[in-house]
Design a protein around this motif. Structure first.
Motif, PDB file in Angstrom:
ATOM      1  N   THR A 203       2.077  21.396  44.093  1.00 20.71           N
ATOM      2  CA  THR A 203       2.039  22.479  45.071  1.00 20.71           C
ATOM      3  C   THR A 203       1.856  21.879  46.452  1.00 20.71           C
ATOM      4  O   THR A 203       0.846  21.206  46.715  1.00 20.71           O
ATOM      5  CB  THR A 203       0.875  23.449  44.784  1.00 20.71           C
ATOM      6  N   GLY A 204       2.818  22.092  47.329  1.00 22.77           N
ATOM      7  CA  GLY A 204       2.724  21.565  48.687  1.00 22.77           C
ATOM      8  C   GLY A 204       1.795  22.419  49.531  1.00 22.77           C
ATOM      9  O   GLY A 204       2.035  23.618  49.705  1.00 22.77           O
ATOM     10  N   LEU A 205       0.734  21.829  50.061  1.00 13.90           N
ATOM     11  CA  LEU A 205      -0.250  22.606  50.805  1.00 13.90           C
ATOM     12  C   LEU A 205       0.277  23.057  52.158  1.00 13.90           C
ATOM     13  O   LEU A 205      -0.068  24.143  52.633  1.00 13.90           O
ATOM     14  CB  LEU A 205      -1.535  21.790  50.984  1.00 13.90           C
ATOM     15  N   PHE A 211       6.756  22.570  43.740  1.00 13.57           N
ATOM     16  CA  PHE A 211       7.833  21.639  43.396  1.00 13.57           C
ATOM     17  C   PHE A 211       7.751  21.403  41.889  1.00 13.57           C
ATOM     18  O   PHE A 211       6.899  20.656  41.407  1.00 13.57           O
ATOM     19  CB  PHE A 211       7.695  20.341  44.188  1.00 13.57           C
ATOM     20  N   ASP A 212       8.633  22.082  41.166  1.00 11.54           N
ATOM     21  CA  ASP A 212       8.576  22.124  39.702  1.00 11.54           C
ATOM     22  C   ASP A 212       9.518  21.070  39.116  1.00 11.54           C
ATOM     23  O   ASP A 212      10.717  21.074  39.397  1.00 11.54           O
ATOM     24  CB  ASP A 212       8.977  23.520  39.228  1.00 11.54           C
ATOM     25  N   TYR A 213       8.944  20.159  38.300  1.00 12.16           N
ATOM     26  CA  TYR A 213       9.736  19.100  37.665  1.00 12.16           C
ATOM     27  C   TYR A 213       9.911  19.340  36.167  1.00 12.16           C
ATOM     28  O   TYR A 213      10.412  18.480  35.456  1.00 12.16           O
ATOM     29  CB  TYR A 213       9.033  17.748  37.847  1.00 12.16           C
ATOM     30  N   GLU A 217      14.618  18.305  36.710  1.00  5.81           N
ATOM     31  CA  GLU A 217      15.110  18.308  38.081  1.00  5.81           C
ATOM     32  C   GLU A 217      14.026  18.884  38.988  1.00  5.81           C
ATOM     33  O   GLU A 217      13.253  19.748  38.585  1.00  5.81           O
ATOM     34  CB  GLU A 217      16.388  19.157  38.204  1.00  5.81           C
ATOM     35  N   ARG A 218      13.974  18.445  40.213  1.00  5.93           N
ATOM     36  CA  ARG A 218      12.988  18.945  41.174  1.00  5.93           C
ATOM     37  C   ARG A 218      13.476  20.274  41.738  1.00  5.93           C
ATOM     38  O   ARG A 218      14.497  20.349  42.402  1.00  5.93           O
ATOM     39  CB  ARG A 218      12.793  17.919  42.297  1.00  5.93           C
ATOM     40  N   ARG A 219      12.704  21.335  41.466  1.00 10.75           N
ATOM     41  CA  ARG A 219      13.067  22.666  41.948  1.00 10.75           C
ATOM     42  C   ARG A 219      11.912  23.230  42.776  1.00 10.75           C
ATOM     43  O   ARG A 219      10.747  23.019  42.459  1.00 10.75           O
ATOM     44  CB  ARG A 219      13.373  23.607  40.784  1.00 10.75           C
ATOM     45  N   GLU A 220      12.273  23.986  43.825  1.00  8.08           N
ATOM     46  CA  GLU A 220      11.260  24.591  44.681  1.00  8.08           C
ATOM     47  C   GLU A 220      11.127  26.075  44.366  1.00  8.08           C
ATOM     48  O   GLU A 220      12.118  26.791  44.252  1.00  8.08           O
ATOM     49  CB  GLU A 220      11.628  24.409  46.158  1.00  8.08           C
ATOM     50  N   ASN A 221       9.869  26.514  44.222  1.00  5.49           N
ATOM     51  CA  ASN A 221       9.582  27.910  43.926  1.00  5.49           C
ATOM     52  C   ASN A 221       8.395  28.358  44.767  1.00  5.49           C
ATOM     53  O   ASN A 221       7.551  27.544  45.152  1.00  5.49           O
ATOM     54  CB  ASN A 221       9.236  28.102  42.438  1.00  5.49           C
ATOM     55  N   GLY A 225       0.988  34.586  42.082  1.00  2.00           N
ATOM     56  CA  GLY A 225      -0.158  35.249  42.692  1.00  2.00           C
ATOM     57  C   GLY A 225      -1.478  34.582  42.393  1.00  2.00           C
ATOM     58  O   GLY A 225      -2.337  34.444  43.279  1.00  2.00           O
ATOM     59  N   ASP A 226      -1.678  34.130  41.137  1.00  6.06           N
ATOM     60  CA  ASP A 226      -2.965  33.521  40.788  1.00  6.06           C
ATOM     61  C   ASP A 226      -3.111  32.108  41.346  1.00  6.06           C
ATOM     62  O   ASP A 226      -4.179  31.500  41.235  1.00  6.06           O
ATOM     63  CB  ASP A 226      -3.145  33.501  39.268  1.00  6.06           C
ATOM     64  N   GLU A 227      -2.041  31.565  41.934  1.00  2.00           N
ATOM     65  CA  GLU A 227      -2.098  30.222  42.504  1.00  2.00           C
ATOM     66  C   GLU A 227      -2.400  30.234  44.007  1.00  2.00           C
ATOM     67  O   GLU A 227      -2.667  29.184  44.584  1.00  2.00           O
ATOM     68  CB  GLU A 227      -0.760  29.501  42.273  1.00  2.00           C
TER      69      GLU A 227
END
Length: 741
Positions: A203-205, A211-213, A217-221, A225-227
């Motif tokens: 998680t980029g602060l 950034f989900d691997y 593959e590296r995917r951005e989401n 809500g709980d995060e």
């Protein structure tokens, strides 16, 4: 470090090249053994496209730990350079051993680098990052080297990531733990039956993106809500840390007033603070799994290196002088400037011969150039530097190392590194400069090796190759020191510890074809007379022609320690002709050097020549030399000969928690503690006097006693009387041929 487009710019099979210093990043990886530095280097090389999915180069080997000894031991024992390309930058990754014995390789990496990645493992005890790793951190801080921290092994963590960041803040942040903060939070998958949770993303602060691997593959989401709640708390602390380091003093007022700060502004301030060495981001990374093309966190780490770490243009370069010591202007990182380069590592290749890893600080190095090689050797505390050597040498081929491969280069510009073949007798620490203006760079220091390894050739055939093999070892690794002990007649290789000693023996056998035996190290003892006595030397022989005739009477008495041998002439009436008195003294001193009881040199006595007899024909210089030696031996047979052992002044620096254990251990070694004093960083310096016989393995024992956090040095103080029971045991061992003092 922000939202960037990421593409591979490296290509497996060709050399990464640099055309300007601004596009170079030299980064050394530092960390305790087992922290995962080598795995991280290979993961970065995979993400950059420098190796295939199996983490291999074209010949099937790995990019690091390719040496046969490293593969057998499954441990890094030497500095490895892995160059990769990312986003138009050339990154020289310098992988260093984590074991304390190979600190010379680590120091070479620090010399060659402009920034450092400290790798810590969450799978080990949290305090395992202390000790030597913290000491290196302080070295980097002293010279302002930018640093970042990478947490590995979160999938098998003993310590969760938030606790690891607190540990790093405490150990590395000093008075400002808010200067050590995470840039990303790990995202971990469901917990496995063994209790471990795999790392699936970050998680980029600053970007507030996931950034989900998990798919390979590296995917951005966007965050769920709980995060958001834990993300915002960590993000706010990071923003406050960045603003505190910002040169824009209005940002803090704007932030405290509730205003939003542009992400680009934060990223820019963050990168500048990292480059200045005042802010130290914490990241996490893991190797690629299941055939993925990227390791988790490696893209983010490569972005930090290229965006946050400085180029060679921003480094303050070491001072230079002429070979005679006249100061010269500091070099400038300019490919068009005069050549100033340094050998940071020396290795031997079975086919090419000696290969030098060179950092070019100024100018451009090309194959077939003629350069001036100059060096005094690296500084070795307590010992003289090696003799200065100066020579003009023609440079051989330039190459970029990559695993076992050497990929050809046609030049190496200021700020870059390259391997150079055929640099004559160049050694680690030597300076390369133009032939018309020879220069010498200020050397870096190496710790004093304190573990003795006595060796001898296994056979007559090995004797011829032993000295050459040992000389090559010392040229390759300046933390080792070679000694030919004139008292014990042993060949001693001084090492940093047992692991380095074992590797040295293995290299002698496998690389240089020399079979050697390790033998017990002997400490140089001395002998002296315990009381006053007399002796008579009679050397009378008659054969055809001139005979030999000399008689002398002497008195021997002990003197205070450190006096040496005194010879006094009290002959009256010409009993010993004047021309033969120096002969008696010569014989006495020769016998004293050989010893009179156990074969150790005799010291601290006064020998007085009282009387004697001569013959007008048969007396000679040789006869009176023999008589003097016989008289000293007879005097020794009538009194107790005392063995003297060397005593060292020992200074031990340890954290306060280990002071009691260290002092107790020194007392068990017949040591006398002469004082303690407080040192920086909650440490204590213990000063003691300890017999050298008792500290032969202290380099190993102190490391165990202090969990790797203690350091010591020693210096010869004096010889003093050995306890009678110990002296008797040593004499008995010598008679049986088993002495190993």
């Amino acid at each position: 470090m922000g939202d960037r487009t990421h593409t591979h710019t490296g290509a497996a099979g060709r050399a990464a090249t640099a055309d300007r210093p601004a596009s170079v990043r030299n980064v050394v990886l530092v960390g305790h053994s087992g922290s995962g530095k080598t795995t991280l280097v290979e993961a970065l090389a995979l993400t950059a496209g420098a190796v295939n999915r199996a983490g291999r180069v074209e010949d099937g080997g790995t990019v690091s730990d390719y040496d046969e000894i490293e593969q057998r031991r499954q441990r890094s024992v030497q500095l490895s350079l892995v160059p990769v390309e990312w986003g138009g930058y050339k990154i020289n990754l310098l992988d260093t051993p984590g074991y304390a014995d190979f600190v010379g390789e680590l120091r070479a990496g620090l010399r060659a680098a402009d920034a450092a990645l400290f790798v810590v493992s969450a799978a080990q005890e949290a305090d395992a990052v202390a000790g030597t790793t913290r000491a290196v951190w302080e070295e980097c801080a002293a010279v302002g080297m930018p640093r970042a921290i990478v947490v590995t092994h979160l999938d098998t963590a003993r310590t969760p990531f938030d606790e690891m960041t607190r540990v790093c803040g405490r150990l590395f942040g000093g008075d400002d733990p808010d200067a050590v903060l995470p840039l990303y939070l790990p995202v971990q998958g469901p917990e496995a039956p063994d209790g471990h949770a795999p790392l699936t993303g970050l998680t980029g602060l600053l970007t507030q993106r996931i950034f989900d691997y998990s798919s390979g593959e590296r995917r951005e989401n966007p965050p769920a809500g709980d995060e958001r709640a834990p993300l915002l708390a960590a993000r706010n602390r990071l923003i406050e840390g960045i603003i505190a380091e910002s040169e824009d003093e209005t940002l803090m007022d704007h932030y405290l007033g509730g205003g939003d700060i542009d992400t680009g502004t934060l990223v820019g301030d963050l990168e500048r603070a990292v480059a200045r060495g005042t802010f130290h981001p914490v990241l996490t990374a893991a190797p690629a799994v299941d055939g993925a093309r990227q390791g988790i966190g490696t893209v983010e780490l490569l972005d930090l290196i290229t965006g946050g770490f400085p180029s060679p243009l921003e480094r303050t370069l070491p001072a230079v002088t002429t070979p005679e010591g006249t100061p010269r202007p500091a070099p400038v990182c300019d490919p068009q400037g005069p050549l100033v380069a340094e050998v940071v590592k020396t290795a031997s290749d079975p086919y090419v011969g000696r290969v030098s890893l060179v950092r070019v600080f100024s100018g451009t190095l090309r194959p077939d150039d003629t350069v001036h090689v100059c060096g005094h050797g690296l500084t070795d505390p307590g010992h003289e530097a090696r003799p200065c050597h100066d020579a003009d040498v023609r440079v051989g081929a330039l190459s970029s190392p990559f695993g076992k491969q050497q990929r050809p280069l046609d030049h190496c510009i200021a700020g870059d590194l390259a391997s150079v073949s055929k640099l004559g007798g160049a050694e680690t620490g030597d300076t390369l400069s133009g032939t018309g203006d020879p220069l010498l760079m200020e050397p870096w220091t190496m710790p004093d090796p304190l573990l003795p390894l006595a060796v001898r050739a296994h056979s007559k055939a090995d004797e011829d190759k032993l000295s050459q093999g040992l000389a090559r070892l010392v040229a390759e690794d300046p933390t080792m020191r070679l000694e030919q002990n004139k008292d014990t007649h042993q060949v001693v290789l001084w090492c940093m510890g047992e692991a380095q000693a074992d590797v040295a023996l293995e290299r002698l056998r496998s690389r240089y074809g020399v079979q050697v035996d390790a033998v017990p190290h002997r400490v140089p003892l001395r002998e002296t007379f315990a009381s006053r006595t007399v002796g008579r030397g009679r050397h009378v022989k008659q054969s055809g022609g001139h005979g030999q005739f000399a008689i002398c009477e002497i008195e021997v008495e002990p003197l205070p320690p450190g006096t040496g041998i005194e010879f006094v002439d009290k002959v009256v009436g010409g009993a010993v002709p004047r021309q033969f008195i120096p002969s008696v003294e010569k014989g006495v001193r020769a016998q004293a050097a050989r010893g009179v009881a156990a074969g150790h040199p005799l010291v601290d006595v006064r020998v007085t020549l009282l009387d004697g007899k001569s013959h007008s024909v048969d007396s000679s210089d040789a006869a009176f030399q023999t008589a003097g030696a016989l008289a000293l031996r007879e005097a020794a047979s009538d009194t107790r000969i005392q063995l003297l052992e060397p005593v060292a002044e020992v200074r031990v620096l340890v954290p306060d928690d280990y002071v009691g254990a260290v002092m107790s251990d020194l007392a068990g070694r017949r040591g006398r503690v002469v004082g303690t004093e407080q040192a920086a960083g909650e440490q204590t310096l213990v000063r003691a006097e300890v017999p050298e016989i008792e500290i032969g393995r202290y380099a190993v024992d102190l490391r165990s006693l202090s969990h790797g956090t203690g350091r010591f040095d020693r210096a010869y103080a004096r010889h003093e009387a050995m306890p009678p029971q110990l002296a008797d045991r040593i004499r008995e061992e010598q008679e049986n041929g088993t002495n190993g003092t």
